[in-house]
Design a protein around this motif. Sequence first.
Motif, PDB file in Angstrom:
ATOM      1  N   TRP A  77       1.021  -1.158  -0.091  1.00 37.22           N
ATOM      2  CA  TRP A  77       0.044   0.184  -0.056  1.00 37.22           C
ATOM      3  C   TRP A  77       0.939   1.153  -0.134  1.00 37.22           C
ATOM      4  O   TRP A  77       1.846   1.321   0.550  1.00 37.22           O
ATOM      5  N   ARG A  78       0.295   2.199  -0.424  1.00 37.84           N
ATOM      6  CA  ARG A  78       1.096   3.678  -0.345  1.00 37.84           C
ATOM      7  C   ARG A  78       0.065   4.577  -0.449  1.00 37.84           C
ATOM      8  O   ARG A  78      -1.199   4.560  -0.929  1.00 37.84           O
ATOM      9  N   ALA A  79       0.046   5.559   0.493  1.00 32.52           N
ATOM     10  CA  ALA A  79      -0.970   6.729   0.768  1.00 32.52           C
ATOM     11  C   ALA A  79      -0.369   7.977   0.309  1.00 32.52           C
ATOM     12  O   ALA A  79       0.848   8.277   0.666  1.00 32.52           O
ATOM     13  N   TRP A  91      -6.272  11.517   2.278  1.00 31.86           N
ATOM     14  CA  TRP A  91      -5.393  10.549   1.928  1.00 31.86           C
ATOM     15  C   TRP A  91      -6.120   9.564   0.945  1.00 31.86           C
ATOM     16  O   TRP A  91      -7.152   8.956   1.326  1.00 31.86           O
ATOM     17  N   HIS A  93      -5.654   6.054  -0.975  1.00 34.04           N
ATOM     18  CA  HIS A  93      -5.037   4.917  -0.607  1.00 34.04           C
ATOM     19  C   HIS A  93      -4.799   3.932  -2.029  1.00 34.04           C
ATOM     20  O   HIS A  93      -5.828   3.530  -2.486  1.00 34.04           O
ATOM     21  N   TRP A 113     -10.481   6.798  -0.153  1.00 29.46           N
ATOM     22  CA  TRP A 113     -10.197   7.861   0.403  1.00 29.46           C
ATOM     23  C   TRP A 113     -10.595   7.779   2.015  1.00 29.46           C
ATOM     24  O   TRP A 113     -11.419   7.277   2.239  1.00 29.46           O
ATOM     25  N   PRO A 117      -3.639   8.255   7.030  1.00 28.57           N
ATOM     26  CA  PRO A 117      -3.179   7.164   6.147  1.00 28.57           C
ATOM     27  C   PRO A 117      -2.846   5.922   6.212  1.00 28.57           C
ATOM     28  O   PRO A 117      -2.314   5.150   5.781  1.00 28.57           O
ATOM     29  N   ASP A 119      -3.215   2.190   6.291  1.00 29.93           N
ATOM     30  CA  ASP A 119      -3.428   1.017   5.552  1.00 29.93           C
ATOM     31  C   ASP A 119      -4.886   0.246   5.636  1.00 29.93           C
ATOM     32  O   ASP A 119      -5.350   0.046   6.977  1.00 29.93           O
ATOM     33  N   SER A 153     -12.848   8.176  -3.756  1.00 30.90           N
ATOM     34  CA  SER A 153     -11.928   9.144  -4.182  1.00 30.90           C
ATOM     35  C   SER A 153     -12.283   9.976  -5.058  1.00 30.90           C
ATOM     36  O   SER A 153     -13.033   9.695  -6.141  1.00 30.90           O
TER      37      SER A 153
END
Length: 201
Positions: A77-79, A91, A93, A113, A117, A119, A153
Amino acid sequence: MSKRLPIFVTILVLAAVATMIGLGVWQLQRAEWKNGLLETYAAASDMPPIAYPAVPDPANAPYFRKSSVNCLEVVGWRATSGRSADGQSGWAHIAQCRTAGAEGPGAQVVAGWSERPDDPQWDGGVVNGVIAPDSQNVIRLVATEPVAGLQQSQPPALEDIPNNHLSYAVQWFLFAGIALVIFLLALRGRNKGVAQSANLS
């Protein structure tokens, strides 16, 4: 004393001015290309869905096209900073998905969203969405339906695509004009100095 033009300096200045004008013309050409690209993107939302590209072409990425991905496994994952569908800051995701078959070796999926942040808990599945630009992987899929625990998002928008070529062109033309004016003023001052020296001799 002679009032002849300083040949080397004149050539140098004119070459610089010509280069700046050339860069301005190139930016105008880029602006025309970008406007055509934005028209294509604007029409993309009304086109049929496509298969998610296995290896997207950075020069011809299918931004704003509808697509789908079968996320077999979330491998990371990255935020990133993002907005919800109703405009709240927070954030986005992004799941790094393992895929297979025609969908290629992997995909980046904006699962939704949230205000934090952390996960989310999501193991994968079929995701329908819209292809958007991604700074690290060329494209990503913004899910039209968020996964459990997240909100939707903000979908990609044409305003997210930079289109500043026209302003760059104007800047280069201004630089060229300023450089030429400064050179002419310096030349005028030089000639005045030469004339005054000649009158005193």
